[in-house]
Design an enzyme around this catalytic site. Structure first.
Site, short mmCIF file in Angstrom:
data_model
loop_
_atom_site.label_atom_id
_atom_site.label_comp_id
_atom_site.label_asym_id
_atom_site.label_seq_id
_atom_site.Cartn_x
_atom_site.Cartn_y
_atom_site.Cartn_z
N CYS A 1 38.51 43.04 94.99
CA CYS A 1 39.14 41.90 95.75
C CYS A 1 40.47 41.80 95.29
O CYS A 1 41.28 40.95 95.69
CB CYS A 1 38.40 40.57 95.96
SG CYS A 1 36.74 40.73 96.37
N HIS B 1 43.52 32.56 94.50
CA HIS B 1 42.28 33.39 94.92
C HIS B 1 41.44 32.52 95.83
O HIS B 1 40.96 33.03 96.95
CB HIS B 1 41.76 34.00 93.74
CG HIS B 1 40.44 34.87 94.08
ND1 HIS B 1 40.77 36.03 94.44
CD2 HIS B 1 39.22 34.75 94.06
CE1 HIS B 1 39.46 36.78 94.79
NE2 HIS B 1 38.79 36.08 94.59
N GLU C 1 39.20 29.18 88.20
CA GLU C 1 40.50 29.63 88.58
C GLU C 1 41.26 28.07 88.37
O GLU C 1 42.15 27.94 87.75
CB GLU C 1 40.48 29.82 90.05
CG GLU C 1 42.20 30.64 90.27
CD GLU C 1 42.37 30.74 91.78
OE1 GLU C 1 41.53 30.73 92.61
OE2 GLU C 1 43.51 31.37 91.90
N LYS D 1 42.39 32.09 102.18
CA LYS D 1 40.82 32.54 102.50
C LYS D 1 40.30 31.42 103.30
O LYS D 1 39.30 31.60 104.15
CB LYS D 1 40.17 32.96 101.23
CG LYS D 1 40.61 34.20 100.51
CD LYS D 1 40.07 34.55 99.39
CE LYS D 1 40.59 35.79 98.56
NZ LYS D 1 41.68 35.34 97.94
N HIS E 1 37.52 35.79 103.44
CA HIS E 1 37.92 36.70 102.49
C HIS E 1 37.92 38.02 102.98
O HIS E 1 37.18 38.86 103.22
CB HIS E 1 36.86 36.51 101.19
CG HIS E 1 37.15 36.80 100.18
ND1 HIS E 1 38.38 37.85 99.74
CD2 HIS E 1 36.45 36.86 98.70
CE1 HIS E 1 38.32 38.22 98.49
NE2 HIS E 1 37.47 37.60 98.02
N PHE F 1 35.71 41.94 91.19
CA PHE F 1 34.36 42.26 90.62
C PHE F 1 34.95 43.34 89.44
O PHE F 1 35.82 44.05 89.63
CB PHE F 1 33.34 43.12 91.44
CG PHE F 1 32.43 41.90 92.21
CD1 PHE F 1 32.78 40.73 91.80
CD2 PHE F 1 31.38 42.36 92.63
CE1 PHE F 1 31.77 39.55 92.63
CE2 PHE F 1 30.65 41.36 93.43
CZ PHE F 1 30.83 40.12 93.21
#
Lengths: 278, 423
Positions: B172, B312, B323, B344, B349, B408
């Site tokens: 991502c 994010h 975060e 998002k 997402h 990831f």
């Protein structure tokens, strides 16, 4: 278990229907015999919820299942049940052959927080798997046995993996114990910048009197993260006497904008604090 | 070029001069931006496959795109949706930048396209066909689509661009990494213009099964528009969507010579890895913290210069918490001044496309001095104690914007955009 695949599909959410007054028999049958992982886990949740003797026995038995994913998920489900046999099974799972299960069992056992569970977790600090060792360190953060935690974690500050060392440092800082000061100071020479940065923050918790001196030393670290953390601590704890040192650091050729501007902010912070009426 | 600890100190200046977006909430920057400002999400029930057995049955499918308006039937037959979306977003960015490839040396125009799952729709169809039909089941274009660089390649093919061309895969974070690599390519004089961004079309049975197994996605199936709620106490996972976002990055003098509209200057890029866990973000978000720090160092500014963070903000319980911790850990007292939002929350997402789309958002934010709302931010989570997240749009001068992406494999990337000024 899971040896005999059942043809019959079992719905754990269905109301009890004759097989035992509260449906426990059906749930046990599903837990130990159903082929579908999710159905078995749903049955486990329902049994854990009921918490009766038959449920406890079957849940403990199910921890002997061959499927490591099932065991790893089950140990977290059963850890919510307050029963000596369950506690024993969770602690036993910390020694499971599979690392995924051991990690899961450690996470489950931190809620038990008994001397036995702490000892079992502490044994995992030397586990061959990094993830298991990390989980063990993190689990010890919640232990009420602070003196024991300082003792066992101080012994593993030389772990081969940087993040295990970093987690150790963080947990040691959170204990607030004076015995942690010397082991933490030794971590300033660690090869990893995140370990050194965490050591600074941890020392701010356990050695407030010595933190300014320690942070001043941190200004010379080769990594900007450590320097920025040292500056933050100097802004929090430093007095006017450190300003010349800060100014010297600001004018060094290698100082980047991020460091220079942070030094300016720290000086402003110290000056404004000193000007405040006492 | 001079280097200081690996960071180039004399770089060509890079500006953003074109924006292209293909998203569930709008095609093209204007429609997209208006829907962002009004918090108009389109998260809904998945219709492209049968989700009845899945714990998550919602997402942001791209239902509003007329592909034939942009691509030929031959293109759509040959290339996976992920490449199609990327190509359309890139074409929209060029159009927005008032650019044609003819106005540049084609050798000096490159493309970097990030994607997390690549041409997964085609792969799933072809693997299924192989099993069902046998050797001749898969499409003749199976291997072209099975190459992860298919989107970047398709754009080059379509537009005749011969400069640096490759794909970046960092889950991502792919889109943001792509922008960073494109910025470096221009700054280091390897290209004069780069089309960079991300693309994703991964709402598929396999991908949904995989994310379901690790309980990463929201299960708020009965209330899809309120499912994605970054930093809110009631968040329960991310909501997948699809689309693409591309920007035109251009060397400053080229942009000035042709009188281009400059949305923002690209001034900083940071990329790090957690090196801790394959799917979980590290405790305290130490990797994304370092990525933000490196990007700010690269920009040659101080922490207090950052006005706004496009987080994010994926809406997963752990990532938002980490975060938040990373932002507070880096910015300390300055955190109180920072405006933070999550795109998002409205788009869902978009996985590897997110970084590209969020760069479009940052560019529009800087241009308009408007920070879009974080939709569904209703109950602040004490574990995400960032002061300035707002469920409403906020008008404020934004000089520096920072955009984060986390993926990831421990991937983290951050970029810093600046309001353009001549000096």
């Amino acid at each position: 278990m899971n040896m005999s695949k059942q043809q019959k599909s079992f719905d754990p959410t269905a109301q009890p229907s004759g097989d035992g007054e509260d449906g426990t028999d059906l749930l046990v049958e599903s837990l130990l015999g159903e082929s579908d992982l999710n159905a078995r886990l749903q049955s486990a949740r329902a049994l854990a919820e009921s918490g009766n003797r038959q449920a406890v026995c079957s849940l403990v038995k199910a921890m002997g299942d061959r499927d490591y994913i099932f065991r790893a998920k089950l140990v977290k489900i059963i850890s919510r049940v307050s029963h000596p046999s369950i506690t024993e099974a969770v602690i036993a799972a910390i020694g499971d052959d599979d690392p995924y299960v051991r990690k899961s069992a450690i996470e489950a056992a931190q809620n038990i927080n008994s001397p036995e569970s702490v000892k079992a977790i502490a044994r995992c600090l030397s586990d061959e798997e990094i993830n298991v060792r990390e989980s063990a360190v993190i689990a010890l953060e919640r232990s009420r046995e602070a003196a024991l935690v300082v003792e066992v974690l101080s012994a593993v500050l030389s772990d081969s993996h940087w993040n295990v060392r970093r987690e150790c440092v963080e947990v040691l800082g959170k204990t607030g114990r004076a015995e942690a000061v010397e082991p933490l100071k030794r971590m300033f020479t660690d090869e990893d910048s995140e370990v050194r940065r965490s050591a600074l923050l941890a020392l701010a918790n356990v050695d407030k009197d010595g933190i300014v001196e320690t942070a001043l030393a941190g200004l010379n670290d080769r990594d900007q993260s450590v320097v920025l953390e040292a500056l933050y601590l100097l802004g929090e704890f430093g007095g006017a006497q450190i300003i010349p040192v800060l100014e010297e650091r600001m004018h060094r050729q290698e100082s980047r904008a991020i460091v220079k501007s942070s030094i300016s902010q720290v000086i402003i912070r110290i000056n404004s604090r000193d000007e405040r009426p006492r | 070029m001079d280097y200081n600890n690996g960071i180039a100190t004399k770089k060509r200046r890079v500006v953003i001069t074109g924006l292209g977006v293909v998203s569930p909430i709008g095609i093209g920057k204007q429609e997209f931006w208006q829907n962002l400002l009004s918090g108009n999400t389109s998260i809904d029930q998945i219709t492209s496959f049968d989700t009845r057995e899945y714990p998550t049955r919602i997402g942001g499918e791209l239902k509003n795109l007329d592909v034939k308006k942009y691509l030929s039937e031959n293109d759509t037959r040959r290339f996976d949706e992920t490449a199609q979306y990327a190509c359309i977003a890139a074409m929209l960015a060029l159009e927005d930048g008032n650019l044609s490839a003819e106005s540049f040396s084609r050798e000096r125009i490159g493309v970097i396209a990030g994607s997390s799952h690549g041409a997964i729709k085609t792969l799933e169809r072809d693997i299924h066909a192989l099993r069902e039909i046998g050797l001749h089941g898969p499409s003749p274009f199976a291997m072209a689509n099975a190459s992860t660089n298919i989107a970047a390649g398709f754009i080059a093919l379509k537009l005749g661009l011969k400069g640096p061309n490759f794909s970046i895969v960092s889950a991502c974070a792919s889109g943001t990494h792509s922008l960073g690599a494109a910025y470096d390519a221009i700054a280091l004089d390897r290209a004069d213009l780069m089309l960079a961004g991300g693309t994703e079309a991964s709402i598929t049975p396999f991908i949904f099964a995989g994310y379901s197994f690790i309980s990463a996605m929201s299960k708020r199936n009965d209330d899809p528009r309120r499912a994605c709620r970054p930093f809110d106490a009631g968040r329960d996972g991310f909501v997948m969507s699809e689309g693409s976002g591309f920007v035109v990055l251009e060397e400053l003098n080229h942009a000035l010579e042709r009188g281009a509209q400059i949305y923002a200057e690209f001034v900083g890029f940071g990329a790090t890895n957690d090196a801790v866990h394959v799917t979980n973000i590290s405790r305290g978000g130490i990797g994304i913290r370092k990525a933000m720090q490196v990007a700010i160092e690269d920009a040659g500014i101080g922490l207090e210069d950052i006005d706004y963070i496009n987080a994010h903000g994926s809406s997963t319980p752990l990532a938002d918490k980490c975060e938040s911790a990373a932002i507070k850990s880096l910015f300390k007292h300055h955190t109180k001044r920072l405006l933070v939002n999550s795109t998002k929350s409205i788009t869902g997402h978009m996985m590897g496309a997110s970084g590209g789309v969020e760069a479009v958002v940052c560019s529009m934010t800087i241009t308009n001095n408007l920070v879009h709302p974080t939709l569904n931010y209703e109950t602040p989570d004490p574990e995400c104690d960032l002061e300035n997240i707002s469920a409403k749009s906020v008008e404020r001068e934004i000089r520096y914007a920072l955009s984060n992406s986390i993926g990831f494999g421990g991937a983290n990337s951050s970029i810093v955009l600046k309001k353009y000024s001549r000096d």
